[in-house]
Design a protein around this motif. Sequence first.
Motif, PDB file in Angstrom:
ATOM      1  N   ARG A   1      59.321 111.705   5.638  1.00  0.00           N
ATOM      2  CA  ARG A   1      58.152 111.047   5.105  1.00  0.00           C
ATOM      3  C   ARG A   1      56.874 111.603   6.129  1.00  0.00           C
ATOM      4  NH1 ARG A   1      61.368 106.404   4.100  1.00  0.00           N
ATOM      5  NH2 ARG A   1      61.787 106.392   1.819  1.00  0.00           N
ATOM      6  N   GLU A   2      56.904 111.376   7.241  1.00  0.00           N
ATOM      7  CA  GLU A   2      55.984 111.576   8.292  1.00  0.00           C
ATOM      8  C   GLU A   2      55.679 113.133   8.190  1.00  0.00           C
ATOM      9  OE1 GLU A   2      52.774 110.635  11.134  1.00  0.00           O
ATOM     10  OE2 GLU A   2      54.239 109.289   9.728  1.00  0.00           O
ATOM     11  N   GLN A   3      56.601 113.988   8.168  1.00  0.00           N
ATOM     12  CA  GLN A   3      56.434 115.441   8.184  1.00  0.00           C
ATOM     13  C   GLN A   3      55.784 115.863   7.006  1.00  0.00           C
ATOM     14  OE1 GLN A   3      56.714 117.512  10.628  1.00  0.00           O
ATOM     15  NE2 GLN A   3      56.828 119.473   9.377  1.00  0.00           N
ATOM     16  N   ARG A   4      56.160 115.174   5.934  1.00  0.00           N
ATOM     17  CA  ARG A   4      55.392 115.466   4.689  1.00  0.00           C
ATOM     18  C   ARG A   4      54.008 115.388   4.550  1.00  0.00           C
ATOM     19  NH1 ARG A   4      59.729 114.137  -0.044  1.00  0.00           N
ATOM     20  NH2 ARG A   4      61.221 115.671   0.394  1.00  0.00           N
ATOM     21  N   ARG A   5      53.563 114.030   5.464  1.00  0.00           N
ATOM     22  CA  ARG A   5      52.153 113.616   5.336  1.00  0.00           C
ATOM     23  C   ARG A   5      51.517 114.710   6.458  1.00  0.00           C
ATOM     24  NH1 ARG A   5      49.008 111.434   8.728  1.00  0.00           N
ATOM     25  NH2 ARG A   5      50.353 110.914  10.370  1.00  0.00           N
ATOM     26  N   HIS A   6      52.066 115.052   7.353  1.00  0.00           N
ATOM     27  CA  HIS A   6      51.426 116.034   8.470  1.00  0.00           C
ATOM     28  C   HIS A   6      51.220 117.357   7.626  1.00  0.00           C
ATOM     29  CE1 HIS A   6      51.458 114.484  12.366  1.00  0.00           C
ATOM     30  NE2 HIS A   6      52.702 113.844  12.095  1.00  0.00           N
ATOM     31  N   LEU A   7      52.318 117.812   6.815  1.00  0.00           N
ATOM     32  CA  LEU A   7      52.057 118.992   6.041  1.00  0.00           C
ATOM     33  C   LEU A   7      50.879 118.783   4.875  1.00  0.00           C
ATOM     34  CD1 LEU A   7      53.055 121.838   5.010  1.00  0.00           C
ATOM     35  CD2 LEU A   7      54.615 120.548   3.423  1.00  0.00           C
ATOM     36  N   GLU A   8      50.884 117.718   4.133  1.00  0.00           N
ATOM     37  CA  GLU A   8      49.693 117.382   3.218  1.00  0.00           C
ATOM     38  C   GLU A   8      48.402 117.459   3.805  1.00  0.00           C
ATOM     39  OE1 GLU A   8      50.831 113.855   0.947  1.00  0.00           O
ATOM     40  OE2 GLU A   8      52.374 114.748   0.200  1.00  0.00           O
ATOM     41  N   HIS A   9      48.361 116.715   5.112  1.00  0.00           N
ATOM     42  CA  HIS A   9      46.833 116.814   5.778  1.00  0.00           C
ATOM     43  C   HIS A   9      46.519 118.105   6.221  1.00  0.00           C
ATOM     44  CE1 HIS A   9      43.983 115.299   8.263  1.00  0.00           C
ATOM     45  NE2 HIS A   9      44.355 115.627   9.274  1.00  0.00           N
ATOM     46  N   ALA A  10      47.487 118.931   6.949  1.00  0.00           N
ATOM     47  CA  ALA A  10      47.328 120.314   7.082  1.00  0.00           C
ATOM     48  C   ALA A  10      46.720 121.032   5.948  1.00  0.00           C
ATOM     49  CB  ALA A  10      48.153 120.902   7.708  1.00  0.00           C
ATOM     50  N   GLN A  11      47.339 120.938   4.865  1.00  0.00           N
ATOM     51  CA  GLN A  11      47.240 121.619   3.696  1.00  0.00           C
ATOM     52  C   GLN A  11      45.726 121.409   3.102  1.00  0.00           C
ATOM     53  OE1 GLN A  11      48.842 124.283   2.263  1.00  0.00           O
ATOM     54  NE2 GLN A  11      47.381 124.496   0.466  1.00  0.00           N
ATOM     55  N   SER A  12      45.345 120.047   3.104  1.00  0.00           N
ATOM     56  CA  SER A  12      43.856 119.750   2.640  1.00  0.00           C
ATOM     57  C   SER A  12      42.953 120.385   3.616  1.00  0.00           C
ATOM     58  CB  SER A  12      43.877 118.304   2.461  1.00  0.00           C
ATOM     59  OG  SER A  12      43.943 117.640   3.689  1.00  0.00           O
ATOM     60  N   LEU A  13      42.937 120.156   4.850  1.00  0.00           N
ATOM     61  CA  LEU A  13      42.299 120.822   5.677  1.00  0.00           C
ATOM     62  C   LEU A  13      42.085 122.215   5.486  1.00  0.00           C
ATOM     63  CD1 LEU A  13      42.920 118.913   8.935  1.00  0.00           C
ATOM     64  CD2 LEU A  13      40.981 118.557   7.570  1.00  0.00           C
ATOM     65  N   TYR A  14      43.370 122.920   5.321  1.00  0.00           N
ATOM     66  CA  TYR A  14      43.148 124.288   5.110  1.00  0.00           C
ATOM     67  C   TYR A  14      42.203 124.657   3.798  1.00  0.00           C
ATOM     68  CZ  TYR A  14      44.565 129.078   3.537  1.00  0.00           C
ATOM     69  OH  TYR A  14      44.489 130.304   3.234  1.00  0.00           O
ATOM     70  N   GLU A  15      42.258 123.995   2.709  1.00  0.00           N
ATOM     71  CA  GLU A  15      41.716 124.140   1.509  1.00  0.00           C
ATOM     72  C   GLU A  15      40.226 123.870   1.495  1.00  0.00           C
ATOM     73  OE1 GLU A  15      44.006 121.734  -1.544  1.00  0.00           O
ATOM     74  OE2 GLU A  15      45.415 122.989  -1.483  1.00  0.00           O
ATOM     75  N   GLU A  16      40.066 122.803   2.181  1.00  0.00           N
ATOM     76  CA  GLU A  16      38.780 122.356   2.541  1.00  0.00           C
ATOM     77  C   GLU A  16      37.903 123.438   3.414  1.00  0.00           C
ATOM     78  OE1 GLU A  16      36.160 118.613   4.448  1.00  0.00           O
ATOM     79  OE2 GLU A  16      38.152 118.553   4.055  1.00  0.00           O
ATOM     80  N   LEU A  17      38.540 124.030   4.376  1.00  0.00           N
ATOM     81  CA  LEU A  17      38.035 125.133   5.294  1.00  0.00           C
ATOM     82  C   LEU A  17      37.905 126.528   4.544  1.00  0.00           C
ATOM     83  CD1 LEU A  17      37.394 125.845   8.408  1.00  0.00           C
ATOM     84  CD2 LEU A  17      39.643 126.451   8.443  1.00  0.00           C
ATOM     85  N   SER A  18      38.747 126.604   3.609  1.00  0.00           N
ATOM     86  CA  SER A  18      38.685 127.843   2.945  1.00  0.00           C
ATOM     87  C   SER A  18      37.360 127.752   1.947  1.00  0.00           C
ATOM     88  CB  SER A  18      39.732 128.146   1.916  1.00  0.00           C
ATOM     89  OG  SER A  18      40.871 128.316   2.750  1.00  0.00           O
ATOM     90  N   GLU A  19      37.197 126.766   1.202  1.00  0.00           N
ATOM     91  CA  GLU A  19      35.937 126.464   0.485  1.00  0.00           C
ATOM     92  C   GLU A  19      34.640 126.543   1.297  1.00  0.00           C
ATOM     93  OE1 GLU A  19      36.471 122.913  -1.646  1.00  0.00           O
ATOM     94  OE2 GLU A  19      38.258 123.535  -2.635  1.00  0.00           O
ATOM     95  N   LEU A  20      34.653 125.811   2.409  1.00  0.00           N
ATOM     96  CA  LEU A  20      33.479 125.907   3.263  1.00  0.00           C
ATOM     97  C   LEU A  20      33.214 127.355   3.896  1.00  0.00           C
ATOM     98  CD1 LEU A  20      31.534 124.013   4.408  1.00  0.00           C
ATOM     99  CD2 LEU A  20      33.036 123.630   6.319  1.00  0.00           C
ATOM    100  N   GLU A  21      34.158 127.957   4.236  1.00  0.00           N
ATOM    101  CA  GLU A  21      33.993 129.476   4.616  1.00  0.00           C
ATOM    102  C   GLU A  21      33.481 130.200   3.584  1.00  0.00           C
ATOM    103  OE1 GLU A  21      37.492 130.360   6.541  1.00  0.00           O
ATOM    104  OE2 GLU A  21      37.038 129.794   8.499  1.00  0.00           O
TER     105      GLU A  21
END
Length: 152
Positions: free
Chosen positions: A82-102
């Motif tokens: 569960r914790e690994q999935r939480r880390h993955l979701e957090h990294a994915q959301s940051l990636y998407e946010e960074l892609s949009e911002l760039e």
Amino acid sequence: MSRRPGAKGRRDRLERFSNPRLGVEIFLCRGGAPRRKPRDDLQLPKPFALNLEPSSPKHSVAAMLAGLNEVALERLALDVIREQRRHLEHAQSLYEELSELEAEAPVDEGTEDLRHDYRLALLMMRTHHQITSAVIDKLGRVPRLPEDETSH
């Protein structure tokens, strides 16, 4: 030195403590027999002893998992997945946010901060992945999460 019973000689007062692993040797001098302390009367459970080797993180994790039975190991595996999935979701959301911002604006301080947060999230996800792998290896199987079975 006197050899009479009850005499306070050097042998009665000198205690030696050593820890060869740390290279420490301590000599303590006391006057006479050690006094009893009230906490000596308490019957505390035997502490959980870990033999951790600083040279290898995997050995340290293995040492922590060594005394667990299958039920405790499965419970731990469910939590680390569960914790690994939480880390993955957090990294994915940051990636998407960074892609949009760039895509929208040039690189500025806010973009650099977000890029830093994304790198940190990737690092935490990768590190936790190693822990998850060690727990699943010890269990010998990947347990089914209850939330996965209700979603299908």
